[in-house]
Design an enzyme around this catalytic site. Structure first.
Site, PDB file in Angstrom:
ATOM      1  N   TRP A  65       1.280  -1.284  -0.383  1.00 52.66           N
ATOM      2  CA  TRP A  65       0.140   0.269   0.027  1.00 52.66           C
ATOM      3  C   TRP A  65       1.091   1.089   0.317  1.00 52.66           C
ATOM      4  O   TRP A  65       0.339   2.219  -0.598  1.00 52.66           O
ATOM      5  CB  TRP A  65      -1.042   0.159   1.254  1.00 52.66           C
ATOM      6  N   HIS A  66       1.872   1.039   0.674  1.00 55.05           N
ATOM      7  CA  HIS A  66       2.938   2.679   0.687  1.00 55.05           C
ATOM      8  C   HIS A  66       3.477   2.990  -0.624  1.00 55.05           C
ATOM      9  O   HIS A  66       3.512   4.331  -0.548  1.00 55.05           O
ATOM     10  CB  HIS A  66       3.800   2.098   1.732  1.00 55.05           C
ATOM     11  N   GLY A  67       3.669   1.649  -1.118  1.00 56.19           N
ATOM     12  CA  GLY A  67       4.619   2.355  -2.650  1.00 56.19           C
ATOM     13  C   GLY A  67       4.338   1.143  -3.333  1.00 56.19           C
ATOM     14  O   GLY A  67       5.090  -0.095  -2.626  1.00 56.19           O
TER      15      GLY A  67
END
Lengths: 525, 478
Positions: free
Chosen positions: B323-325
């Site tokens: 989700w963070h990248g």
């Protein structure tokens, strides 16, 4: 009480936001007046994107009370103990120093050395002596004033440059041992909040420069009263201004600077002509050289700089002093560090010409020097600008001399104007060929009516009503020192005329002048 | 547009709030919707269409799902839910991960480079946040935790509401759906929102941004001493906390000003005793989203098989990292947290640590150490640079134990770091509480001084905006 105080907080916040918002209404107004109309031809999406950027930039540039916020910011940084604020570092002696390009070695130094030695070589071929003056950066020699952990490379770079110049037998003068040998000298000779040297630092530099020039040009500088500080009056304005570094940090971080100027106690009569701005001053040093408005009235901290007292940065400046003890012509290639130095030199040398390559665009430097043909060329740069300046020398562009042809010989031109500026100039009827180089010589200029201390010429196109160049001369100096000599290129397009003015263009009125023995020569290619 | 920008504070916010409070009822929602879309378009106008497309998709599919449920086509309704989730994940995956996927496929399989195109899709700002919010809506409606939103504008408002749209907190639909229809705003609530906003703004401008300068310098240095490496890591640990926490508090404060009760997103994560606790205090809205929509549906902790538990946690933590990248560092970072949390869960570690002081004294610093090291991985653009930095922290390939630059930074930032560390703990909050219990008058004066301080710090924060100082925001790219 807790709830009441929270409500007060809410109200205060709203008032604060509202106040600043309304105070900045001009930003929004200017945006709709000046920026938004520019984008009406674009698509909606592009118009929106450009508008966003323009509005954001306006808010950053034009925000109300910007100066106050800068002060608050600097004060906060001081309170939390930061040594550095907005690219300015506090030295151990309390002075400010700009960091940035100083933090790494100058990658362009080899090219700079090449350009300087190349220029020196070309001038040698022309028979013109050259002297490179290494100005000190705002630092002691070993960088001990810097906070631990920061290294400046300006001194090592200067050492490399001077060693290279010595190897190439290019004359150089290193001012650092005299102007900034210690931290105390740095304090004495530089401003606390500005990157420039002060009046005393520039005076020290002038002393060294004149003595070195005397060696080169073989004149006696040992007893020049102009080089004795005792012969100058010091005028001090306390806590007067905030220099360039201080304007980045705010005075709560940097403090304020005193401002000193030196006025000669001896008599002077110096003219200063600034052709690009059509400015002409003549009189005592304090009237012609010093810009007094910056010391006569308290200046606005963030809008004005007291350093302009020494003169503005201009493409060309011509100082003439009939009573100067040294009848030599010195041409200085400089940046703003030279501004106070020029003034001091004008009390010593009969002709001081100054060129600032950041603004001079008319020809390459080499062409200018070839035309001016001074007795000596001096190069004087702040170490942080020298590499940029070195890209503008144009050493390779000088064309070979093939001789010249006289197109107009020994003509007299009279210009009569009235108080309403009618007939303020007269055009030379001789046609000029596009792309050619001409020399105009005037033996003598006589004032028939009115009074004027200077006179203007111009290269003008009547069809487009544009002036390509307009030199400005000291009338008395011209008449006593061999006349006026002006070399110029005619642009490639248009029908151009030489104009002779009845005085200083748009400045003097109701004069009548007679230009005697006007000769026009065209350079052969 | 950033909350910490001059145009937001002195153009967007006063106009939005001013008109908002002049309007009544549904008009307020429409005004908020328009201003929120404008707020989003300020950064990149073309992505507004993308976002509206996503909202429309979720609107239609949820209506269809609810209709099917009403008609007792439960299985088909479930398929609809699946379709909605898949659609949202595909949407997120395409914009956020497709470039990463194609790039890695081309690197791992050079022979297929001709067949696999190199994509260069731009990342819409806040896509992770608003996509998760959209999925929250669909799932909450399916679960009957909230009623379906028949007004498209109201649904759009929920997704695009400017306080939380770009960088969270991830507000679940069930939290705000009532307020969307009808909300009462008192001046008390507004003032509480102002205070929250000020806390967040000051944290961001005065703590996060200044720590960022130090962190950037250390992480950008080609050579580092051990001390400078640790200083940089600590600076970044503080930067990311105050940056994200600050922005969340601004969002929450703005939400309260507008009448929306956004939940807290951070609870002093750096005092956590275990990694499990850390994730209950850090980015709480994300953690709860994954817990409620991924972990619990998978069975959560109430599974009989240890392997099932490991599987559930692995899914959640892989997803958290991803989700963070779209970077291997984020994936690895999430995976490492997953491994530790799995170990803690299997050993029942949080309970043991809570019950034993000696264990707490040992493990709490270890937890913080792991978090700091994790941030080094999170911050680094590549695995190689992360390894390089971590090596310097432990004396491998470092230029000695300390260097001159370390002392300069301590001189310049030492006080700031101390204040930041203090503010990262609840010491002040606890002190205020104890003072209130013992000496009410003094507590009130203390509180008033605190409010005054926040205003002064706000003005100082604005001075940094005016100076056009360092103002990056980390979580903007998620």
């Amino acid at each position: 009480m807790h709830k009441i105080s929270k409500k007060i907080l809410g109200v205060t916040f709203c008032l604060l936001i509202a106040t600043v918002t309304f105070a900045n209404y001009k930003t929004l107004r200017d945006f709709f007046r000046h920026d938004y109309p520019k984008y009406t031809n674009l698509s909606a999406s592009e118009r929106f994107t450009h508008s966003v950027k323009a509005l954001r930039d306006r808010y950053v540039q034009q925000v109300k009370w910007k100066d106050t916020f800068i002060e608050i910011n600097g004060g906060f940084n001081r309170v939390i103990g930061k040594q550095e604020c907005n690219q300015v570092v506090r030295l151990n002696n309390g002075m400010m120093a700009r960091i940035g390009s100083n933090l790494t070695p100058d990658q362009n130094l080899p090219n700079t050395i090449k350009q300087i030695t190349g220029l020196s070589e070309r001038l040698k071929q022309m028979g013109i002596p050259f002297l490179y003056v290494n100005c000190p950066n705002k630092m002691d020699p070993d960088g001990t004033l810097l906070p631990r952990g920061i290294t400046f490379y300006s001194n090592p770079d200067s050492d490399l440059l001077l060693a290279a110049l010595k190897e190439n037998q290019t004359a150089a003068l290193d001012l650092r041992p005299v102007v900034t040998p210690t931290g105390e000298d740095l304090k004495r000779h530089f401003f606390r909040t500005d990157h420039h040297w002060n009046a005393f630092g520039a005076f020290k530099a002038t002393q060294m420069l004149v003595r070195k020039t005397a060696d080169i040009l073989a004149f006696d500088a040992t007893h020049l009263p102009q080089l004795e500080l005792a012969n100058w009056e010091v005028i001090t304005r306390k806590n007067w201004w905030l220099g360039s570094e201080g304007q980045r940090t705010g005075s709560l971080f940097s403090g304020l600077d005193d401002f000193d100027i030196l006025i000669p106690k001896f008599d002077t009569c110096i003219s200063l002509a600034v052709p690009t701005h059509n400015e002409f001053y003549k009189g005592a040093f304090k009237d012609s050289v010093i810009q007094q408005r910056y010391i006569n009235k308290r200046i606005r901290k963030y809008k004005e700089t007291a350093y302009l007292t020494f003169g503005f940065d201009r493409a060309l400046k011509h100082y003439r002093n009939e009573f100067a003890p040294v009848k030599k012509h010195i041409l200085i290639v400089q940046d703003s560090f030279g501004d106070p130095v020029d003034g001091y030199l004008s009390t010593i040398f009969a002709k001081v010409d100054v060129v600032d390559l950041r603004h001079y665009k008319e020809t390459t430097l080499l062409t200018l020097l070839e035309r001016a043909h001074p007795d000596i060329v001096v190069m004087l740069f702040n170490p942080s600008t020298r590499s940029d300046m070195a890209t503008k020398f144009g050493c390779l562009e000088l064309t070979a001399w093939q001789g010249e042809e006289t197109v107009l010989a020994n003509t007299t031109i009279e210009v009569f104007s009235d108080n309403n500026d009618n007939n303020q100039f007269k055009a030379l009827p001789t046609p000029l060929k596009n792309g050619q180089t001409y020399t105009l010589e005037i033996e003598n200029v006589e004032v028939l009516d009115g009074t004027t201390q200077g006179f203007s010429l111009a290269l003008y196109c009547p069809e487009t009503k544009t002036t390509a160049i307009s030199p400005l001369f000291d009338l008395t100096f011209t008449n006593h020192h061999g006349g006026a000599h002006w070399e110029f290129n005619v642009p490639e397009q248009g029908d151009w005329k030489i104009l002779f003015y009845a005085g200083v263009a748009n400045k003097t009125h109701g004069n009548s002048l007679r230009y005697r023995n006007v000769t026009l020569k065209q350079r052969l290619r | 547009m950033l909350f910490t920008s001059l145009e937001f504070l002195f153009l967007f916010l006063p106009i939005t709030l001013g008109v908002y409070f002049l309007l009544k009822g549904a008009a307020r929602n429409y005004w908020l919707l328009v201003t929120s879309l404008f707020f989003y378009a300020w950064g990149e106008p073309s992505f507004v269409v993308v976002m509206l497309g996503s909202i429309l998709f979720n609107y239609v599919i949820t209506l269809a799902m609810v209709w099917l449920k009403l008609k007792r086509f439960r299985k088909t309704a479930k398929w609809m839910l699946g379709l909605a989730i898949t659609g949202n994940l595909l949407f997120l995956g395409t914009y956020k991960y497709l470039n990463f996927i194609t790039e890695n496929l081309r690197d791992f399989f050079p022979s297929l480079q001709g067949a696999i195109p190199q994509t260069s899709i731009l990342l819409p700002i806040g896509i992770s946040f608003f996509t998760f919010q959209s999925m929250s809506y669909v799932i909450d409606v399916y679960r009957r935790d909230a009623k379906v939103q028949t007004n498209l504008a109201n649904l759009a408002l929920y997704v695009v509401l400017f306080p939380q749209m770009i960088a969270g907190p991830i507000v679940r639909y069930v939290t705000v759906f009532k307020q969307i229809e009808h909300r009462v705003i008192t001046f008390d609530m507004f003032s509480a929102g102002v205070l929250k906003f000020l806390y967040g703004f000051n944290k961001k401008m005065l703590l996060a941004n200044l720590c960022a300068i130090l962190a950037d310098e250390c992480f950008g240095a080609s050579t580092l001493s051990v001390a400078s490496a640790w200083l940089g890591a600590i600076a970044y640990t503080l930067q990311i906390y105050f940056d994200f926490c600050g922005y969340s508090e601004m969002a929450i404060g703005l939400g309260w000003m507008l009448g929306f009760p956004f939940p807290r997103n951070f609870n002093y994560p750096y005092i956590s005793k275990t990694i499990t606790e850390f994730w209950q205090r850090w980015h709480i809205s994300l953690g709860r989203w994954f817990r409620d929509y991924v972990y619990f549906p998978l069975g959560g902790s109430r599974v009989t098989s240890k392997w099932r538990l490991i599987f559930n946690l692995s899914i959640v933590w892989a997803a958290t990292g991803i989700w963070h990248g779209a970077q291997w560092t984020f994936i690895l970072w999430g995976a490492l947290y997953g491994v530790i949390i799995i170990c803690e869960k299997l050993c029942d570690w949080p309970k043991k640590v809570k019950a034993s002081l000696p264990l707490r004294l040992i493990y709490q610093p270890v937890t913080l150490l792991f978090v700091v090291l994790g941030w080094v991985l999170f911050r680094s653009p590549t695995l190689a640079s992360a390894v390089h930095y971590l090596k310097a922290m432990f004396g491998i390939q470092a230029t000695g134990l300390y260097d001159d630059r370390f002392f300069f930074n301590i001189d310049s930032y030492g006080l700031l770091l101390l204040v930041a560390i203090f503010c990262a703990t609840p010491m002040l909050k606890n002190f205020t509480k104890r003072l209130a219990m013992r000496h009410m008058a003094a507590a009130k004066i203390f509180m008033i001084l605190g409010y005054l301080l926040q205003l002064i710090l706000f003005i100082i924060g604005i001075s940094f905006l005016v100076m056009n100082a360092h103002n990056p925001f980390i979580y903007f790219n998620f």
